[in-house]
Design a protein around this motif. Structure first.
Motif, PDB file in Angstrom:
ATOM      1  N   ASN A 166       0.802  -1.225   0.000  1.00  0.00           N
ATOM      2  CA  ASN A 166       0.000   0.000   0.000  1.00  0.00           C
ATOM      3  C   ASN A 166       0.833   1.274   0.000  1.00  0.00           C
ATOM      4  O   ASN A 166       0.367   2.339  -0.419  1.00  0.00           O
ATOM      5  CB  ASN A 166      -0.941   0.017   1.210  1.00  0.00           C
ATOM      6  CG  ASN A 166      -2.142  -0.888   1.021  1.00  0.00           C
ATOM      7  OD1 ASN A 166      -2.461  -1.289  -0.086  1.00  0.00           O
ATOM      8  ND2 ASN A 166      -2.803  -1.232   2.122  1.00  0.00           N
ATOM      9  N   GLY A 167       2.068   1.189   0.487  1.00  0.00           N
ATOM     10  CA  GLY A 167       2.885   2.385   0.579  1.00  0.00           C
ATOM     11  C   GLY A 167       3.179   3.036  -0.758  1.00  0.00           C
ATOM     12  O   GLY A 167       3.306   4.264  -0.835  1.00  0.00           O
ATOM     13  N   VAL A 168       3.288   2.247  -1.820  1.00  0.00           N
ATOM     14  CA  VAL A 168       3.596   2.815  -3.128  1.00  0.00           C
ATOM     15  C   VAL A 168       2.485   3.759  -3.571  1.00  0.00           C
ATOM     16  O   VAL A 168       2.738   4.881  -4.016  1.00  0.00           O
ATOM     17  CB  VAL A 168       3.818   1.698  -4.169  1.00  0.00           C
ATOM     18  CG1 VAL A 168       4.031   2.295  -5.561  1.00  0.00           C
ATOM     19  CG2 VAL A 168       5.017   0.836  -3.783  1.00  0.00           C
ATOM     20  N   ASP A 169       1.248   3.326  -3.435  1.00  0.00           N
ATOM     21  CA  ASP A 169       0.116   4.137  -3.875  1.00  0.00           C
ATOM     22  C   ASP A 169      -0.200   5.275  -2.911  1.00  0.00           C
ATOM     23  O   ASP A 169      -0.776   6.285  -3.311  1.00  0.00           O
ATOM     24  CB  ASP A 169      -1.114   3.254  -4.061  1.00  0.00           C
ATOM     25  CG  ASP A 169      -2.203   3.932  -4.873  1.00  0.00           C
ATOM     26  OD1 ASP A 169      -1.870   4.605  -5.872  1.00  0.00           O
ATOM     27  OD2 ASP A 169      -3.393   3.800  -4.535  1.00  0.00           O
ATOM     28  N   HIS A 170       0.184   5.113  -1.642  1.00  0.00           N
ATOM     29  CA  HIS A 170      -0.169   6.110  -0.630  1.00  0.00           C
ATOM     30  C   HIS A 170       1.023   6.962  -0.182  1.00  0.00           C
ATOM     31  O   HIS A 170       0.880   7.795   0.717  1.00  0.00           O
ATOM     32  CB  HIS A 170      -0.826   5.430   0.569  1.00  0.00           C
ATOM     33  CG  HIS A 170      -2.178   4.869   0.256  1.00  0.00           C
ATOM     34  ND1 HIS A 170      -3.336   5.604   0.348  1.00  0.00           N
ATOM     35  CD2 HIS A 170      -2.559   3.643  -0.191  1.00  0.00           C
ATOM     36  CE1 HIS A 170      -4.373   4.856  -0.016  1.00  0.00           C
ATOM     37  NE2 HIS A 170      -3.916   3.665  -0.344  1.00  0.00           N
ATOM     38  N   GLY A 171       2.195   6.749  -0.783  1.00  0.00           N
ATOM     39  CA  GLY A 171       3.291   7.672  -0.585  1.00  0.00           C
ATOM     40  C   GLY A 171       4.150   7.474   0.645  1.00  0.00           C
ATOM     41  O   GLY A 171       4.604   8.457   1.238  1.00  0.00           O
ATOM     42  N   TYR A 172       4.390   6.241   1.047  1.00  0.00           N
ATOM     43  CA  TYR A 172       5.302   6.000   2.160  1.00  0.00           C
ATOM     44  C   TYR A 172       6.063   4.698   1.932  1.00  0.00           C
ATOM     45  O   TYR A 172       5.689   3.879   1.076  1.00  0.00           O
ATOM     46  CB  TYR A 172       4.557   5.942   3.498  1.00  0.00           C
ATOM     47  CG  TYR A 172       3.535   4.832   3.606  1.00  0.00           C
ATOM     48  CD1 TYR A 172       3.893   3.566   4.051  1.00  0.00           C
ATOM     49  CD2 TYR A 172       2.199   5.052   3.268  1.00  0.00           C
ATOM     50  CE1 TYR A 172       2.951   2.545   4.144  1.00  0.00           C
ATOM     51  CE2 TYR A 172       1.252   4.045   3.358  1.00  0.00           C
ATOM     52  CZ  TYR A 172       1.641   2.790   3.797  1.00  0.00           C
ATOM     53  OH  TYR A 172       0.710   1.785   3.876  1.00  0.00           O
TER      54      TYR A 172
END
Length: 283
Positions: free
Chosen positions: A179-185
């Motif tokens: 999820n971090g790729v799409d949400h910026g972390y």
């Protein structure tokens, strides 16, 4: 009676492979796995299935010898802001609590609500209040809510997740590697302080950036999936690893799986990653 999955059971979110329960079962069986996570069947969310349709799903899973590790709800997700009627969340939780009991699982995935246009403090206060009330209700019904690092107030911030855990007694965490790729972390940087609270794991990988993620096989992207898995296993994590590759199904875009082959390839890759990680452990 709901039970926990065996240590490090491999599972998959069924509708990532196929819309029908028969197709979902077939994909899991192709991998030789015995565990599934339920989100929707025939395009209908688990909580919205009629009693008759749910009974058919339960029978099909039982006849196939598959165990359910988690039920993925829509509570607090990207389509249900904190300004939406709370009654919708309560109803879904009650339905899923009954269905979890019938399926033999105790975990229900939730998120922590988009802001619905509220000011930051109001958003926080409503999220903490709702989640605490939901967790209390879940405990009374014999299920455990797991907050995912995805959409919502606490989706990308470890400190906020700890505030959520403090406010909602009995709440656990669901950690998604991709999820971090799409949400910026960076997921591998977010994970360490959360490790003691992680009860369930989703595995996916992606390339790109916020709002422009493109999903790839586990290990082929920039989500640091192997690093996340190593952190989890080194910490003594013994829950399920549930495949959610987003290769053929992307709920946000209304895209549903028609071909199970990408899901199966992703499952084989997850097995290979785990084999490599096991081989890297010092004797």
């Amino acid at each position: 009676m709901p039970v926990d999955p065996p240590p490090r059971a491999l599972a998959g979110i069924g509708d990532e492979a196929a819309t029908s329960v028969a197709g979902q079962i077939a994909a899991i069986q192709r991998l030789g796995w015995r565990h599934v996570e339920l989100r929707s069947v025939d395009g209908t969310a688990l909580a919205d299935l009629t009693d008759a349709a749910f009974a058919r799903v339960r029978t099909a899973l039982r006849d196939a010898g598959l165990d359910v590790v988690c039920a993925a709800s829509r509570i607090g997700n990207w389509a249900r802001p904190v300004t939406a009627p709370f009654a919708d969340d309560l109803h879904e939780l009650d339905v899923l609590a009954d269905r979890c009991g019938a399926l033999g699982t105790r975990y229900v995935r939730i998120m922590s609500y988009p802001d619905g246009g509220l000011a930051p403090d109001d958003w926080r206060d409503r999220v903490l209040d709702r989640t605490a009330r939901l967790a209390e209700r879940a405990a009374r019904r014999g299920v455990v809510l797991l907050h995912e690092n995805c959409a919502g107030w606490a989706g990308a911030d470890a400190d906020r997740m700890r505030q959520l855990l403090d406010a909602a007694d009995g709440l656990g965490l669901l950690f998604d590697t991709g999820n971090g790729v799409d949400h910026g972390y960076d997921a591998a940087e977010l994970l360490p302080p959360l490790l003691p609270h992680v009860a369930h794991v989703h595995v996916k990988d992606a390339v790109g950036g916020p709002g422009q993620a493109r999903y790839v096989l586990p290990g082929d992207g920039s989500a640091r999936v192997a690093d996340c898995l190593r952190l989890l296993l080194d910490s003594g994590y013994t829950g399920a690893l549930s495949l959610e590759p987003h290769l053929a199904t992307r709920p946000h875009d209304g895209v549903r799986a028609e071909d199970a082959e990408p899901f199966v390839r992703a499952g084989r890759r997850l097995e290979a990653l785990l084999h490599e990680l096991a081989g890297s452990v010092p004797a």
